[in-house]
Design a protein around this motif. Structure first.
Motif, PDB file in Angstrom:
ATOM      1  N   TYR A   1      24.862  -4.042  -7.674  1.00 33.67           N
ATOM      2  CA  TYR A   1      25.358  -2.664  -7.554  1.00 33.67           C
ATOM      3  C   TYR A   1      26.292  -2.512  -6.361  1.00 33.67           C
ATOM      4  CZ  TYR A   1      22.057  -1.506 -11.226  1.00 33.67           C
ATOM      5  OH  TYR A   1      21.401  -1.455 -12.414  1.00 33.67           O
ATOM      6  N   MET A   2      26.040  -3.271  -5.284  1.00 33.11           N
ATOM      7  CA  MET A   2      26.957  -3.219  -4.144  1.00 33.11           C
ATOM      8  C   MET A   2      28.345  -3.644  -4.562  1.00 33.11           C
ATOM      9  SD  MET A   2      25.010  -4.428  -0.662  1.00 33.11           S
ATOM     10  CE  MET A   2      24.746  -6.135  -1.118  1.00 33.11           C
TER      11      MET A   2
ATOM     12  N   GLU B   1      30.500   2.146  -6.627  1.00 27.38           N
ATOM     13  CA  GLU B   1      30.838   2.704  -5.315  1.00 27.38           C
ATOM     14  C   GLU B   1      29.648   2.570  -4.379  1.00 27.38           C
ATOM     15  OE1 GLU B   1      31.667   6.878  -6.012  1.00 27.38           O
ATOM     16  OE2 GLU B   1      30.459   6.824  -7.830  1.00 27.38           O
ATOM     17  N   GLN B   2      29.929   2.650  -3.115  1.00 28.59           N
ATOM     18  CA  GLN B   2      28.962   2.348  -2.072  1.00 28.59           C
ATOM     19  C   GLN B   2      27.690   3.184  -2.159  1.00 28.59           C
ATOM     20  OE1 GLN B   2      30.856   1.710   1.701  1.00 28.59           O
ATOM     21  NE2 GLN B   2      29.108   2.609   2.795  1.00 28.59           N
ATOM     22  N   LYS B   3      27.820   4.427  -2.588  1.00 32.19           N
ATOM     23  CA  LYS B   3      26.649   5.311  -2.585  1.00 32.19           C
ATOM     24  C   LYS B   3      25.581   4.840  -3.570  1.00 32.19           C
ATOM     25  CE  LYS B   3      27.340   8.574  -6.251  1.00 32.19           C
ATOM     26  NZ  LYS B   3      27.740   9.820  -6.779  1.00 32.19           N
ATOM     27  N   VAL B   4      25.999   4.072  -4.571  1.00 36.21           N
ATOM     28  CA  VAL B   4      25.027   3.595  -5.550  1.00 36.21           C
ATOM     29  C   VAL B   4      24.009   2.682  -4.870  1.00 36.21           C
ATOM     30  CG1 VAL B   4      24.739   2.235  -7.650  1.00 36.21           C
ATOM     31  CG2 VAL B   4      26.635   3.866  -7.467  1.00 36.21           C
ATOM     32  N   ALA B   5      24.509   1.699  -4.144  1.00 37.12           N
ATOM     33  CA  ALA B   5      23.605   0.796  -3.416  1.00 37.12           C
ATOM     34  C   ALA B   5      22.856   1.565  -2.328  1.00 37.12           C
ATOM     35  CB  ALA B   5      24.398  -0.352  -2.805  1.00 37.12           C
ATOM     36  N   ARG B   6      23.565   2.431  -1.663  1.00 39.15           N
ATOM     37  CA  ARG B   6      22.952   3.220  -0.596  1.00 39.15           C
ATOM     38  C   ARG B   6      21.765   4.039  -1.136  1.00 39.15           C
ATOM     39  NH1 ARG B   6      23.784   7.481   3.577  1.00 39.15           N
ATOM     40  NH2 ARG B   6      24.444   6.349   5.431  1.00 39.15           N
ATOM     41  N   ASN B   7      21.941   4.611  -2.293  1.00 39.86           N
ATOM     42  CA  ASN B   7      20.849   5.398  -2.870  1.00 39.86           C
ATOM     43  C   ASN B   7      19.621   4.546  -3.154  1.00 39.86           C
ATOM     44  OD1 ASN B   7      21.856   7.928  -2.671  1.00 39.86           O
ATOM     45  ND2 ASN B   7      22.666   8.025  -4.759  1.00 39.86           N
ATOM     46  N   LEU B   8      19.858   3.275  -3.477  1.00 43.34           N
ATOM     47  CA  LEU B   8      18.707   2.393  -3.676  1.00 43.34           C
ATOM     48  C   LEU B   8      17.927   2.231  -2.376  1.00 43.34           C
ATOM     49  CD1 LEU B   8      20.133  -0.391  -6.018  1.00 43.34           C
ATOM     50  CD2 LEU B   8      18.387   1.313  -6.580  1.00 43.34           C
ATOM     51  N   LEU B   9      18.638   2.206  -1.275  1.00 41.03           N
ATOM     52  CA  LEU B   9      17.938   2.099   0.016  1.00 41.03           C
ATOM     53  C   LEU B   9      17.255   3.415   0.383  1.00 41.03           C
ATOM     54  CD1 LEU B   9      20.371   0.124   2.366  1.00 41.03           C
ATOM     55  CD2 LEU B   9      18.932  -0.727   0.534  1.00 41.03           C
ATOM     56  N   VAL B  10      17.944   4.507   0.162  1.00 40.68           N
ATOM     57  CA  VAL B  10      17.391   5.820   0.519  1.00 40.68           C
ATOM     58  C   VAL B  10      16.098   6.086  -0.258  1.00 40.68           C
ATOM     59  CG1 VAL B  10      17.812   8.305   0.466  1.00 40.68           C
ATOM     60  CG2 VAL B  10      19.621   6.755   1.216  1.00 40.68           C
ATOM     61  N   TYR B  11      16.062   5.583  -1.483  1.00 40.54           N
ATOM     62  CA  TYR B  11      14.846   5.689  -2.309  1.00 40.54           C
ATOM     63  C   TYR B  11      13.633   5.198  -1.515  1.00 40.54           C
ATOM     64  CZ  TYR B  11      11.792   4.475  -6.313  1.00 40.54           C
ATOM     65  OH  TYR B  11      10.758   4.354  -7.207  1.00 40.54           O
ATOM     66  N   ARG B  12      13.751   4.057  -0.860  1.00 38.44           N
ATOM     67  CA  ARG B  12      12.633   3.510  -0.084  1.00 38.44           C
ATOM     68  C   ARG B  12      12.405   4.335   1.187  1.00 38.44           C
ATOM     69  NH1 ARG B  12       9.490  -0.120  -3.111  1.00 38.44           N
ATOM     70  NH2 ARG B  12      10.827  -1.745  -3.964  1.00 38.44           N
ATOM     71  N   TYR B  13      13.485   4.826   1.759  1.00 35.54           N
ATOM     72  CA  TYR B  13      13.304   5.668   2.930  1.00 35.54           C
ATOM     73  C   TYR B  13      12.441   6.876   2.577  1.00 35.54           C
ATOM     74  CZ  TYR B  13      14.198   8.878   6.755  1.00 35.54           C
ATOM     75  OH  TYR B  13      14.025   9.749   7.792  1.00 35.54           O
TER      76      TYR B  13
ATOM     77  N   PHE C   1      19.706  -4.973   5.794  1.00 36.31           N
ATOM     78  CA  PHE C   1      20.631  -5.929   6.412  1.00 36.31           C
ATOM     79  C   PHE C   1      21.742  -6.321   5.428  1.00 36.31           C
ATOM     80  CE2 PHE C   1      21.468 -10.535   6.289  1.00 36.31           C
ATOM     81  CZ  PHE C   1      22.197 -10.692   7.456  1.00 36.31           C
ATOM     82  N   ASP C   2      21.359  -6.609   4.221  1.00 37.25           N
ATOM     83  CA  ASP C   2      22.289  -7.089   3.195  1.00 37.25           C
ATOM     84  C   ASP C   2      23.329  -6.020   2.864  1.00 37.25           C
ATOM     85  OD1 ASP C   2      23.142  -9.048   1.439  1.00 37.25           O
ATOM     86  OD2 ASP C   2      21.834  -8.370  -0.202  1.00 37.25           O
ATOM     87  N   TYR C   3      22.861  -4.792   2.763  1.00 35.50           N
ATOM     88  CA  TYR C   3      23.749  -3.662   2.463  1.00 35.50           C
ATOM     89  C   TYR C   3      24.763  -3.481   3.587  1.00 35.50           C
ATOM     90  CZ  TYR C   3      25.160   1.248   2.405  1.00 35.50           C
ATOM     91  OH  TYR C   3      25.895   2.402   2.443  1.00 35.50           O
ATOM     92  N   ILE C   4      24.280  -3.576   4.819  1.00 35.18           N
ATOM     93  CA  ILE C   4      25.189  -3.377   5.958  1.00 35.18           C
ATOM     94  C   ILE C   4      26.162  -4.542   6.066  1.00 35.18           C
ATOM     95  CG2 ILE C   4      25.297  -3.213   8.485  1.00 35.18           C
ATOM     96  CD1 ILE C   4      22.641  -1.586   8.269  1.00 35.18           C
TER      97      ILE C   4
END
Lengths: 761, 761
Positions: free
Chosen positions: B368-369, B373-385, B439-442
């Motif tokens: 997905y990264m 678009e970037q927000k797609v992967a970001r949303n996967l992280l925010v889900y865990r947050y 880490f991977d996302y960043i």
């Protein structure tokens, strides 16, 4: 921990009725006779909390396994102890009010189990909502003299009124198992009849198709004279048959219902004859009458007590505790039928399913060897012999070949019943206990011929299993055994459990001894066994010798410790005394992973091995290991403290030994673990017996001779026990002043008392 | 392994109807749009083998846990993907004969999934028992442009007769989950309406009380002109509403039913507005009509394919395979809603329950990264947050304190859903993957600010878990981690799993980096986080440093190997090639203990760690470990071969890399594991993408720059892929002649191609 039962040397006594304790009392006051058993449920209706339970030995139901995540090799079915048809029911109602202790006001309630005679009595006064008051006095027993007979004397007296009572006397097969996985009922009706004074129901179990015929006859007396009810209606419905009686209760007069029950199973009768035979048994019971039956029954008990009683002077609670244990063991298994075994809850509950665990070999066998005739213990061994083929099939399911046997963890008919991979597939040390029992039996009885007749075949099959279960580690240059669960079930899937590795090589050794013995004892039988088992003596034994020579045992040589398993020293080593109270019991407070990675030990593991093979190790080794493991042991298995008690006794840790003894002796009487309501911890009761006889009494058998090195706990004045041993009965009495030994019957023999030889005449 | 689907670059094609393959095809031909999904069930009735499945994202049911033996800490409930109300149904009968492909003779059956446009079509001719023959042509899609709309064009033509047809067009919430633990239905009716041309049902889930409103409108045309049915009856019953239409079928004329469905959930609408909003969506769909809706839908697909397509020249099967994987991933998760995640079966089946496994972080994120678009992967992280608090509570259940988080193994709402102790409690490496994803996302996006906004809090909580989960071994003088299950689930409850230990210390390192970054980036936010988490920076970080310094990793230094866990070398080390065919797959043939004590590896474990932390190890170390572990790996997890493909590529083992790639690329199309009927292996599809892009393409990100070291499998002429990267779109085409790189959009940037810098303009 509860403390509501009165202390008494021979009786268990409950005074006053507390519904919260009812299920506990139902377990504790259970009665049985080896063929059947009955929880102390009320005869009359009871709408409060109760676990109704009648059990017929050998009759089980393979309930469909329930599992979260299926693993290849799990059994499809889980054999359950079956709740059998109800034979005790006597329902009473007066003016449309049911006699139900959950609804009547109850006074003077008293429940008594007389262990000396195996009689359960209960008496109380109950006041109905409309103020009518009755007094009830019931007595019942499961005949030890006639295994298929139960008898009840149920007396009711109207205290402040005269009125008609409606009394239903019945048998009922419409019963359920509380632990039925899918709320299914396991019984189907085959036959029923009801006539005046009599009713019979035959029910069959689904799938297993056992037939159980339950019948009853009754007689009624008023003030000691045969009474004629005003009216008798026959009552029949699905799986149920009985009589409904209208009886005039006259104020102050005692009305007694004598109910005689016969419980017959297709395990002992042709299905076609069950009803007829049931009628015969009923007639016999009816004709003898309650008193005569009771006399015969209590005579058997008297005889049994003569052989197995233990006395303790100076501590009534301890006296009551040990007798309770002996009573339960004796009424659970009489050893007359080699198809039967000792379920973990005996006939006192349905929990745990299955009838046979390694408990039988590891804990129960010594009790029966020492307190009953030889055939009783022998039948426990033959039971496993008869399951050998099933054990080989079980091994095949798990990938073993060539006649290697893995006995099941839990079984009713030889098939595995349990389905947790870490237990079912990995707690394989049970195989060792089954081999050891053969050795132990022969050591005690001298009946070495048993090897020829049955033992060798079992030993070969178990040895084959061990030989395949180990693997060569080129890293260690040793044989290792990976992925097992030892006796301490608070470790799963460990490598090189010292106990299991030790048992494996011991079995391989002992099987070689058995081969030599049988070869000499009966050459043609030997050849027959070799042929039947396709045993390649040369190759297989060579492999065994290699394994014995190169087996790996985890040790800490610096500290002189055997390690429970590889990696044990990586744990955070703590003492149980460092645990917070709110963390106990661990199995109810901690998640499983936390338990597993902690050092805490559920039940003796290395110490269990040292107990079995005590002679192989120096007292110094025993001491070091005991000192290391004992403080980490939480004893959350009822089978643990007895082993610690025996070793502590051996090491002279008297206070520790006594403490461990106390933990088991009154486990159920005091509901120590808050679970007696599910049934009593029957198998661990044998451990209590061992704590006293092998622990305090220091009883061992060496070179065919009984040895004792007794001590007496400070708190006691004296204790005594009797042992059956090779045709003799020996009585040992230990007091502060010393030890008396007496030969009560049989030929003279030499024993060892501490380090002295004593001739008993 | 099946081979019944036709190879085609853009289409999945089934020709001829084989009922045995129907459930497989239902999975493979599934369509979805991120908000909902639908198995390729027939619109008409079907009495043969089928697994009906409609799914609405985020709507789940916590079914009561089923377990054989309860362990303390198990979740009471198991969140299940819910089979949602049926919106596709169009039942047809002619002269009381149902159109049912299990009962009619079927010819010219053809099912086609056009991946380019996300359109499912099906056509066939069916002959009724009385000889009447119809032709049916159906097409449907779940709109990618309007997430709540599904549309069907269902055409039926009488081929050899004219007669009245009775057609039922409906929505139905009376559906069941196949995997319901107690055969319970999970939906209750809240509301329903039916009027001419329209029906709506609102149903709510028990316990969770989600509302889902499912509505439909339809239009009928005969030979392209609006048709007037002879009669329309409204049909309503429990949880069901629809119209029953009588329509004259004239021989040779095509009758088309356009059915428009709207599926709205209370996750996105106030419960009170659901019905009204559903009507609005229905009107919108109806007014636009099928063609217009399809145009909008296929435009979205065209746009998506532009970003994520991979072409392969010279191998149509491979081309079809990779596109199928990309198609499924794209229609499963669109990244627009941070509450959603990627279930292991996407919208293609209900098996495995829960929506989120570590698959998301470890396998799906890179796809997905790179393709959205970037927000797609970001949303996967925010889900865990958003699940952090629940993860902390989950840690508490297992005895962890002070804000230590253990993310669940399987979840729908942040709570643990799984109940096998060896997985639920011990497969804790998932926590590491969740930290690594940050880490991977960043690393990929450069969005370091994410640490400040969300990342740091998650990292602190996970680090706290690791710091408590290790213990000090005074024996080893090191920190150890006991009782874990690593990624290779064919080992349970092992000590010092190299992968998990490595992840633990890596997390502790990375969290320190995150602390420094956030401190610098936004001091007030930093203080706020410290306060909110009661973080004692000095003490906690000191402890972390100590653990990092003194952590134990099992190794074989002589051979240069990292050991999967303590004791691995004690196993009998064998190669998969030595296994007999009949032993495979092990998990269906061997009992669990045998699997556990064998050396065979279900899925990459040490190698998975080397894949994640490739840069920390020399190529020689990678090679030694790959050469050691690869031959023992049975790849019985679909998540395994991709990691091996990437490492093999790195090591220049081209043939092995290609072999591994093939194992996943057509896993579901060829039903490689005989389980596609339960649904597709959606998460492992991302692994396939990685095998190609990171494996063959050698794509990495280093110091903020894209790097490639591509090679081309011998069997192919060329392949190409596109990557979204920091505002650019980069296209890479690899052929036998070399590699072309092109910047398709965005500012110029430097990349590395093999060891050369290339400026893309």
């Amino acid at each position: 921990m509860k403390n509501y039962l009165k202390h008494h040397e021979w009786r268990i006594i409950e005074e006053g009725f507390d519904p919260h304790y009812n299920k506990i009392s139902e377990s504790v006051f259970s009665i049985g006779n080896g063929r059947m058993g009955q929880r102390a449920n009320f005869e009359e209706e009871y709408s409060g909390e109760t676990l109704r339970g009648s059990y017929v030995a050998g009759v089980y139901y393979p309930d469909k396994t329930r599992v979260g995540w299926w693993k290849n090799g799990y059994p499809e079915y889980f054999a359950k102890v079956l709740n059998a048809p109800n034979w005790i029911g006597i329902h009473i109602s007066i003016d449309n009010q049911k006699l139900d202790l959950a609804k009547c006001k109850t006074e003077d309630f008293r429940r008594v189990l007389d262990m000396k005679t195996g009689l359960l009595s209960r008496s109380f006064a109950a006041t109905f909502p409309d103020g009518k008051k009755v007094r009830v006095d019931s007595r019942r027993f499961c005949s030890m003299a006639h295994g298929e007979i139960g008898a009840i004397r149920y007396a009711i007296t109207a205290l402040n009124f005269s009125a008609k009572a409606v009394i239903s006397v019945y048998v009922d097969a419409d019963v359920v198992n509380k632990d039925s996985n899918y709320d299914e009922k396991f019984w189907e009706e085959v036959y029923k009849e009801a006539s005046e004074g009599k009713a019979i129901v035959t029910a069959q179990t689904k799938k297993t198709l056992f037939h159980v015929t339950t019948g009853m006859r009754y007689a009624i007396e008023t003030d000691g004279k045969k009474a004629q009810p005003e009216r008798i209606n026959l009552e029949q419905r699905e799986k149920f048959a009985g009589n409904v009686i209208q009886l005039n209760l006259e104020e102050g007069k005692e009305n007694v219902i004598y109910k005689y029950a016969a419980i017959l199973s297709s395990e002992n009768h042709a299905k076609a004859s069950l009803v007829a035979n049931c009628s015969k048994v009923l007639d016999e019971a009816y004709n003898k009458g309650f008193e005569k039956l009771f006399e015969e029954h209590s005579n058997v008990w008297a005889h049994k007590w003569e052989a197995c009683d233990i006395t303790i002077e100076g501590d009534i609670a301890a006296q009551q505790g040990i007798r309770f244990n002996i009573f339960q063991l004796t009424q659970t298994y009489t050893g007359e039928d080699e198809r039967l075994n000792i379920g973990p809850k005996g006939f006192t509950g349905e929990k745990y399913g299955g009838s046979t665990y390694w408990d039988t070999e590891a804990y129960c066998l010594p009790f029966y060897m020492a307190t009953a005739e030889q055939k009783v213990a022998r039948n426990l061994l033959v039971y496993r012999y008869k399951h050998l083929q099933k054990a080989i099939e079980n091994g095949q399911k798990l990938g073993f070949t060539g006649g290697a046997a893995l006995y099941p963890m839990v079984t009713m008919n030889g098939e595995e019943c349990h389905n947790e991979w870490e237990i079912t597939f990995e707690e394989i040390h049970r195989n060792g206990a089954i081999a050891y029992a053969i050795f132990d039996y022969i050591r005690y009885t001298g009946d070495e011929k048993y090897l020829t007749e049955y033992g060798l075949e079992v030993l070969i099959a178990i040895s084959r299993f061990w030989a395949q279960r180990v693997n060569w580690s080129s890293h260690k240059n040793k044989y290792v055994m990976l992925g097992v669960t030892g006796p301490n079930e608070y470790e799963n899937n460990v490598n090189n459990n010292w106990y299991t590795n030790t048992f494996a090589t011991w079995t391989l050794e002992y099987t070689q001894h058995a081969l030599s013995f049988v070869k000499k004892d009966d050459e043609s039988r030997f050849s027959e066994i070799l042929k039947r088992t396709s045993f390649d003596e040369k190759t297989e034994v060579a492999k065994w010798k290699d394994i014995i020579e190169k087996m790996y045992y985890p040790e800490d040589t610096t500290r002189g410790l055997f390690l429970q398993q590889d990696g044990f020293l990586d744990k955070e080593l703590m003492s149980v005394s460092e645990l917070k109270k709110e963390d106990r019991p661990l199995n109810q407070k901690w998640s499983w992973d936390r338990i597993l990675r902690s050092c805490f030990i559920k039940q003796a593991d290395v110490l269990q091995g040292l107990y079995f093979f005590e002679d192989k190790y120096s007292p110094e080794t025993l001491r070091k290991n005991f000192d290391f493991y004992e403080p980490m042991t939480v004893h959350e298995s009822s089978l643990s403290p007895c082993v610690h008690a025996i070793l502590a006794s051996r090491l002279g840790y008297k206070q520790k030994a006594y403490e461990m003894y106390l933990r088991t002796a009154r486990l159920d009487l005091d509901d120590y673990n808050n679970d007696t309501e599910d049934g009593c911890h029957t198998t661990s009761m044998a451990g209590t017996w061992m704590s006293l006889v092998k622990g305090f009494g220091g009883m061992r058998v060496k070179d065919g001779k009984l040895c004792f090195s007794p001590f007496i706990p400070e708190q006691w004045k004296s204790y005594s026990f009797r042992l059956e041993f090779r045709g003799r009965v020996v009585k040992i009495k230990v007091s502060k002043d010393g030890t008396e030994t007496r030969l009560e019957s049989g030929d003279p023999m030499e024993i060892w008392l501490k380090d002295e030889k004593v001739m008993l005449k």
